[in-house]
Design an enzyme around this catalytic site. Structure first.
Site, mmCIF file in Angstrom:
data_model
loop_
_atom_site.group_PDB
_atom_site.id
_atom_site.type_symbol
_atom_site.label_atom_id
_atom_site.label_comp_id
_atom_site.label_asym_id
_atom_site.label_seq_id
_atom_site.Cartn_x
_atom_site.Cartn_y
_atom_site.Cartn_z
ATOM 1 N N HIS A 238 119.183 -44.226 -84.530
ATOM 2 C CA HIS A 238 118.311 -44.263 -83.357
ATOM 3 C C HIS A 238 118.845 -43.321 -82.301
ATOM 4 C CE1 HIS A 238 115.866 -45.800 -80.084
ATOM 5 N NE2 HIS A 238 115.093 -46.282 -81.021
ATOM 6 N N ASP B 171 112.508 -50.658 -87.441
ATOM 7 C CA ASP B 171 111.644 -50.480 -88.611
ATOM 8 C C ASP B 171 112.256 -51.010 -89.902
ATOM 9 O OD1 ASP B 171 109.553 -49.201 -87.270
ATOM 10 O OD2 ASP B 171 110.635 -47.310 -87.268
HETATM 11 N N1 ACO Z 1 120.252 -41.352 -92.649
HETATM 12 C C1 ACO Z 1 121.283 -40.479 -92.833
HETATM 13 N N2 ACO Z 1 121.823 -39.726 -91.840
HETATM 14 C C2 ACO Z 1 121.288 -39.862 -90.615
HETATM 15 C C3 ACO Z 1 120.230 -40.740 -90.350
HETATM 16 C C4 ACO Z 1 119.709 -41.520 -91.414
HETATM 17 N N3 ACO Z 1 118.707 -42.357 -91.226
HETATM 18 N N4 ACO Z 1 119.917 -40.660 -89.040
HETATM 19 C C5 ACO Z 1 120.753 -39.755 -88.502
HETATM 20 N N5 ACO Z 1 121.590 -39.274 -89.459
HETATM 21 C C6 ACO Z 1 122.688 -38.322 -89.246
HETATM 22 C C7 ACO Z 1 122.176 -36.889 -89.130
HETATM 23 O O1 ACO Z 1 122.163 -36.246 -90.371
HETATM 24 C C8 ACO Z 1 123.189 -36.287 -88.178
HETATM 25 O O2 ACO Z 1 124.360 -36.007 -88.907
HETATM 26 P P1 ACO Z 1 125.230 -34.682 -88.560
HETATM 27 O O3 ACO Z 1 125.724 -34.920 -87.151
HETATM 28 O O4 ACO Z 1 126.280 -34.649 -89.588
HETATM 29 O O5 ACO Z 1 124.264 -33.528 -88.637
HETATM 30 C C9 ACO Z 1 123.520 -37.436 -87.205
HETATM 31 O O6 ACO Z 1 123.292 -38.626 -87.989
HETATM 32 C C10 ACO Z 1 122.668 -37.467 -85.952
HETATM 33 O O7 ACO Z 1 121.291 -37.438 -86.341
HETATM 34 P P2 ACO Z 1 120.138 -36.784 -85.478
HETATM 35 O O8 ACO Z 1 118.977 -36.507 -86.371
HETATM 36 O O9 ACO Z 1 120.696 -35.649 -84.678
HETATM 37 O O10 ACO Z 1 119.822 -37.955 -84.459
HETATM 38 P P3 ACO Z 1 118.535 -38.063 -83.528
HETATM 39 O O11 ACO Z 1 118.938 -38.904 -82.393
HETATM 40 O O12 ACO Z 1 117.978 -36.715 -83.249
HETATM 41 O O13 ACO Z 1 117.453 -38.802 -84.465
HETATM 42 C C11 ACO Z 1 116.360 -40.525 -85.671
HETATM 43 C C12 ACO Z 1 117.232 -40.165 -84.450
HETATM 44 C C13 ACO Z 1 115.159 -39.596 -85.736
HETATM 45 C C14 ACO Z 1 115.843 -41.946 -85.487
HETATM 46 C C15 ACO Z 1 117.213 -40.414 -86.942
HETATM 47 O O14 ACO Z 1 118.286 -41.323 -86.898
HETATM 48 C C16 ACO Z 1 116.393 -40.627 -88.216
HETATM 49 O O15 ACO Z 1 115.813 -39.677 -88.741
HETATM 50 N N6 ACO Z 1 116.306 -41.903 -88.744
HETATM 51 C C17 ACO Z 1 115.511 -42.189 -89.898
HETATM 52 C C18 ACO Z 1 114.049 -42.373 -89.485
HETATM 53 C C19 ACO Z 1 113.815 -43.644 -88.729
HETATM 54 O O16 ACO Z 1 114.266 -44.712 -89.109
HETATM 55 N N7 ACO Z 1 113.061 -43.529 -87.624
HETATM 56 C C20 ACO Z 1 112.691 -44.660 -86.781
HETATM 57 C C21 ACO Z 1 113.449 -44.620 -85.500
HETATM 58 S S1 ACO Z 1 113.120 -46.045 -84.520
HETATM 59 C C22 ACO Z 1 111.570 -45.741 -83.909
HETATM 60 O O17 ACO Z 1 111.159 -44.658 -83.642
HETATM 61 C C23 ACO Z 1 110.770 -46.853 -83.741
#
Ligand code: ACO
Length: 424
Positions: free
Chosen positions: A302, A359
């Site tokens: 998140h 979620d």
């Molecule tokens: N699985 C694996 N790795 C992940 C995940 C995940 N679900 N989420 C983040 N990471 C990793 C990224 O690869 C990144 O790693 P790095 O630093 O080595 O490159 C690091 O964690 C940070 O991730 P970002 O994408 O930069 O984080 P951001 O804050 O931009 O994105 C998000 C947040 C979009 C929710 C992300 O965690 C994600 O894609 N989650 C999966 C989708 C999801 O569950 N979305 C619902 C969110 S809650 C909502 O909107 C209601």
């Protein structure tokens, strides 16, 4: 007033510092460009406050979520969704008279115009219900172009809150080829929705109390989440003075994306895939860690929560409770719990502070209600609706409101001369 100093090319710029009611600090850069030609750059707005808001407070480091000062745990335990709608919109809990009046208005406006039923005929049976919901919400503006602001400034807000669940249920009925079930005014907001979803003409659906309660909880925990992607979209579209229905339709589209609300559908699809692939959690955790794989654990991570998502905790407990009470054995709950356990012991997830988000467990509850997977994000939209509406209202009433219009850092070609086709 506190100020921050920015020194650039030996020139000092003094910037006002603002402090929120929970002690959060913000450097106000509003006048930075007009005074210095400097802008701030922040892709994804991860560190940018777009507004001042009184609606929702989140402390992602401590796992705190409050609507208008009330903790999500207290609201989830005791509040009705309609009370939460009122709270978000008007800033205070309603008294008995105010709540009765609000509910009556929500009930009165539940029907959609009969002509709108024809729209459903035009969509293919396979249409995703989020596409139907966003286009139907946008279409409401053709029936209710402007509310009579003097008579009732919130009439279109009430209409939208009342009608969205009817549109959602009709979209589902359309997808299974059943006739629509009209709303029954004597039912509560939640029971009425479940009735419209599951009643068939010969057999009215008797809403089990445990499911009515679970739906109420789901709607309450989704009701607002400050400046997330869809809410920011509603504010941005609304800032151009576009009508309420258009702004919310845009928010619905933003919510649909799998990185936002669309994740709840993807979580169940992922859990099914892991199960049918023999339940090897470690394999999928390894894939999620490999940036080359393009696979992420859906329902994990998140932007704001870096400890735990309090909503996920509430929904995990509710999933256990509902399945137990209804005697349902859903193998996906087991898969979800095992996956969470494996991931939360892994340094990759711990270092990046990736925990289950709202979620991750919501889909298990929707499945227990008999709601199909492609309707999950629609359910999220129904829950988030009062939040969008409260933010739209707050934005419109803000005396400092300006059209949303970010800047950019141009990194393209400098000026060059056009070359005629024959010379290229
Ligand atoms: N699985 C694996 N790795 C992940 C995940 C995940 N679900 N989420 C983040 N990471 C990793 C990224 O690869 C990144 O790693 P790095 O630093 O080595 O490159 C690091 O964690 C940070 O991730 P970002 O994408 O930069 O984080 P951001 O804050 O931009 O994105 C998000 C947040 C979009 C929710 C992300 O965690 C994600 O894609 N989650 C999966 C989708 C999801 O569950 N979305 C619902 C969110 S809650 C909502 O909107 C209601």
């Amino acid at each position: 007033m506190n100020t921050a100093k920015l020194v650039l090319n030996d020139r000092e710029h003094e910037l006002p510092v603002m402090v929120g009611s929970e002690g959060e600090t913000a450097i106000d850069v509003t006048r930075l460009r007009s005074e210095s030609m400097i802008i701030t750059l922040d892709p994804g707005f991860a560190n940018t406050g777009a507004c001042r808001s009184e609606i929702t407070f989140i402390d992602g480091e401590r796992g705190i979520l409050r609507y208008r000062g009330y903790s999500i745990e207290e609201l989830a335990r005791a509040a009705q969704f309609t009370e939460v709608c009122y709270l978000l919109l008007y800033g205070a809990l309603p008294n008995r008279e105010q709540l009765d009046d609000f509910r009556e208005r929500l009930t009165y406006h539940t029907l959609i115009h009969e002509d709108m039923k024809k729209f459903f005929e035009g969509y293919p049976r396979s249409a995703h219900p989020m596409a139907i919901l966003s286009s139907m919400v946008s279409a409401l503006s053709t029936y209710y172009p402007v509310a009579n602001a003097e008579e009732d400034p919130d009439l279109n807000i009430i209409r939208l809150l009342a009608k969205a669940k009817t549109i959602a249920a009709f979209a589902y009925k359309k997808s299974i080829g059943h006739p629509f079930s009209y709303p029954i005014n004597a039912l509560s907001y939640t029971a009425n929705f479940l009735h419209m979803m599951f009643s068939v003409t010969t057999e009215p659906y008797k809403v089990p109390q445990v499911l009515d309660d679970a739906l109420n909880l789901l709607l309450v925990v989704h009701a607002d989440h400050e400046q997330n992607c869809s809410t920011s979209t509603v504010r941005l579209v609304g800032s151009s003075d576009a009508n309420l229905f258009s702004a919310v339709a845009a928010g619905i589209c933003a919510l649909w994306g799998p990185l936002h609300g669309g994740a709840n559908q993807n979580v169940i699809e992922m859990l099914k895939m892991i199960r049918s692939d023999g339940g090897d959690y470690r394999k999928y955790v390894a894939m999620a860690k490999d940036s080359e794989s393009g696979f992420r654990l859906m329902g994990f991570g998140h932007r704001v929560y870096k400890n735990f998502d309090p909503r996920a905790k509430l929904l995990k407990e509710a999933a256990d409770r509902v399945l137990r009470e209804l005697n349902i054995d859903d193998p996906l709950l087991e898969v979800a719990k095992n996956l969470e356990e494996v991931a939360l012991q892994d340094d990759f997830f711990l270092e990046r502070k990736l925990y289950p988000n709202v979620d991750f467990y919501s889909g298990i509850l929707y499945r227990a209600m008999g709601i199909p997977t492609n309707m999950f994000t629609v359910m999220f939209a129904l829950g988030r609706l009062p939040g969008w509406l409260a933010h739209w209202k707050e934005m419109r009433q803000d005396p400092d409101r300006r059209i949303g219009r970010p800047r950019q850092l141009y990194v393209g070609e400098p000026q060059r001369s056009f070359v005629a086709l024959a010379d290229r």
